[in-house]
Enzyme design. Structure first.
Site: not given
Length: 490
Positions: A263-266, A383, A285, A360
């Site tokens: 999940i995320g912008a990258i 995951g 996933e 993080i």
């Protein structure tokens, strides 16, 4: 009695012959010597049973919940928010006690986690979503540290017995089949072991296939409520995110690779840089809107995959209307449980398996913090380790486990007034290490790629300092010497 059972849609909660418990809106009742020849109960939710759901309002549906129950809630884009609001109101009105509410990741608000619901509901997260962080960090809810692929086993091994499941489904088709749509993840296992199923039926839920199919005869209470699904992924990537995506695409993603994106912008920024690649596959996933253009342009073909050839395999989806329209009635999309998508032995069979995950912070030995910000619980294991390990164990020896992060955190500053470094000498006190230094192969920032596999501690420190922000490199080098008692070197 037989015709009454068929008419009002009671749900069997056991498979044994003889006395069988049934549930209706008035409480437990008991029927004797129910013949299996008339009504065969199967925990497989795609099995067609001779019964119908009872169509009720959300307020009526939640009346089956009682003190001490365990309630499972479907999540992500399929969070059944209307029923959850009614559940919170009902719990307060009836002064219920100790209702455990389990979920993997939910969207919208979580009314059952508010301070006034303490003692009534106890949220339990397998992965902490934003709407539960405050509750859990204040001690009013629980978090279970768990790899994503292990979550279905909680239900299958009866470690968490489920009294009521609350989910969202698409309307039934001509054969009575609904779809779980955007989320299969651990939902199917929870449903198969649930005594009562409440389904919010939403016309905006796309119909997906694979393990997403549930027959309406397994639904006890159906609540019609149409609303648009939550929308994410509309933001343009920042220059930092675009630079990271470019490094990954140009240096680590090969033609014919199978991709997993966290999940995320990258991950989304990486997908936007893959337009010149060939024959990519998707086994993940989750995936988001960045995949769509790659499919339509012929970059993603899935033809080289060893398992599920020709198919995009996923477990849940988070995106916007463009994504939901793309997956609706699309046989190219195969939705599976996380016990399959995140199984290391399945992942390792895919060609050139490339796993892209964010975090993080990373310390100079390569420890990856993803679950908390210091002592403050933030998300969970998810995951990440499943795919980092699965790609590292790739049968073809060409897997690439990638941790990607911006070099600094623009929201916090150090004593010099400079945005703080995400590459650090020591992780924060209480921080949750999700991926160990022994798991890590590649770490990527906007300043380049650090290859850590097989490197000593001083070599790792050197590689990580070289992709840290230039403002922090001198400080990190001094801190590395203090920690390792030797200078970092290549």
């Amino acid at each position: 009695m037989a015709s009454a059972i068929n008419r009002v849609g009671f749900r069997f909660t056991g498979k044994s012959r003889g006395t069988t418990k049934l549930w209706n809106t008035f409480g437990w009742i008991r029927s004797t010597q129910v013949s299996k020849n008339y009504f065969t109960y199967s925990p497989q939710v795609s099995q067609v049973l001779d019964r119908e759901p009872k169509w009720v309002s959300a307020d009526e549906a939640v009346q089956c919940i009682k003190s001490g129950d365990t309630v499972f809630v479907g999540g992500a884009a399929s969070t059944p928010i209307e029923v959850l609001r009614s559940m919170a109101d009902y719990g307060k009105q009836k002064k219920l006690k100790n209702v455990r509410v389990c979920s993997m990741h939910t969207e919208f608000e979580s009314p059952y986690s508010e301070p006034e619901c303490e003692g009534i509901f106890r949220p339990t997260a397998f992965f902490i979503s934003a709407n539960l962080r405050k509750c859990i960090n204040e001690g009013r809810g629980d978090a279970i540290p768990l790899m994503l692929h292990d979550i279905p086993y909680l239900f299958e091994r009866k470690l968490i017995p489920v009294d009521v499941s609350i989910i969202t489904v698409s309307p039934p088709d001509n054969h009575g089949f609904c779809s779980l749509g955007t989320s299969v993840d651990c939902i199917r296992s929870a449903l198969s072991h649930s005594k009562v199923i409440i389904a919010q039926v939403n016309k905006y839920m796309p119909r997906t296939f694979g393990e997403a199919i549930i027959h309406q005869s397994h639904i006890d209470f159906a609540v019609k409520h149409d609303r648009e699904l939550p929308s994410h992924g509309d933001k343009e990537p920042t220059p930092t995110e675009s630079a990271i995506g470019k490094h990954i695409a140009e240096n680590l993603v090969e033609d014919g690779a199978t991709l997993q994106m966290g999940i995320g912008a990258i991950p989304d920024a990486t997908l936007s840089c893959l337009k010149d690649h060939k024959d990519l596959g998707i086994h993940s996933e989750m995936f988001s809107i960045g995949v769509i253009d790659l499919v339509r342009s012929g970059v993603v073909t899935n033809q080289n995959k060893k398992l599920d050839r020709g198919l995009i395999v996923s477990s849940f989806l988070v995106g916007n209307k463009k994504l939901y329209d793309f997956v609706d009635n699309n046989p190219l999309i195969c939705m599976r449980q996380v016990s399959y998508t995140n199984n290391v032995h399945v992942i390792s069979q895919q060609p050139k398996m490339t796993a892209i995950n964010s975090c993080i912070e990373v310390d100079l030995t390569g420890q990856v913090v993803s679950g908390s910000i210091g002592k403050r619980l933030y998300s969970g294991y998810g995951g990440q380790v499943d795919f980092i390990r699965g790609s590292a164990e790739g049968f073809d020896g060409k897997g690439k486990p990638i941790i990607a992060l911006g070099s600094t955190n623009p929201k916090t500053k150090d004593e010099r007034g400079v945005p703080s470094s995400k590459i650090v000498p020591l992780i924060k006190e209480g921080a949750t290490v999700v991926t160990t230094s022994a798991h890590v192969h590649y770490v990527v920032t906007e300043f380049g790629v650090a290859s850590l596999f097989g490197k000593s501690l001083r070599q790792r420190a050197h590689a990580l300092i070289n992709i840290a922000h230039p403002e922090h490199r001198e400080w990190l080098e001094k801190a590395a010497f203090e920690r390792l008692k030797t200078m970092p070197c290549a």
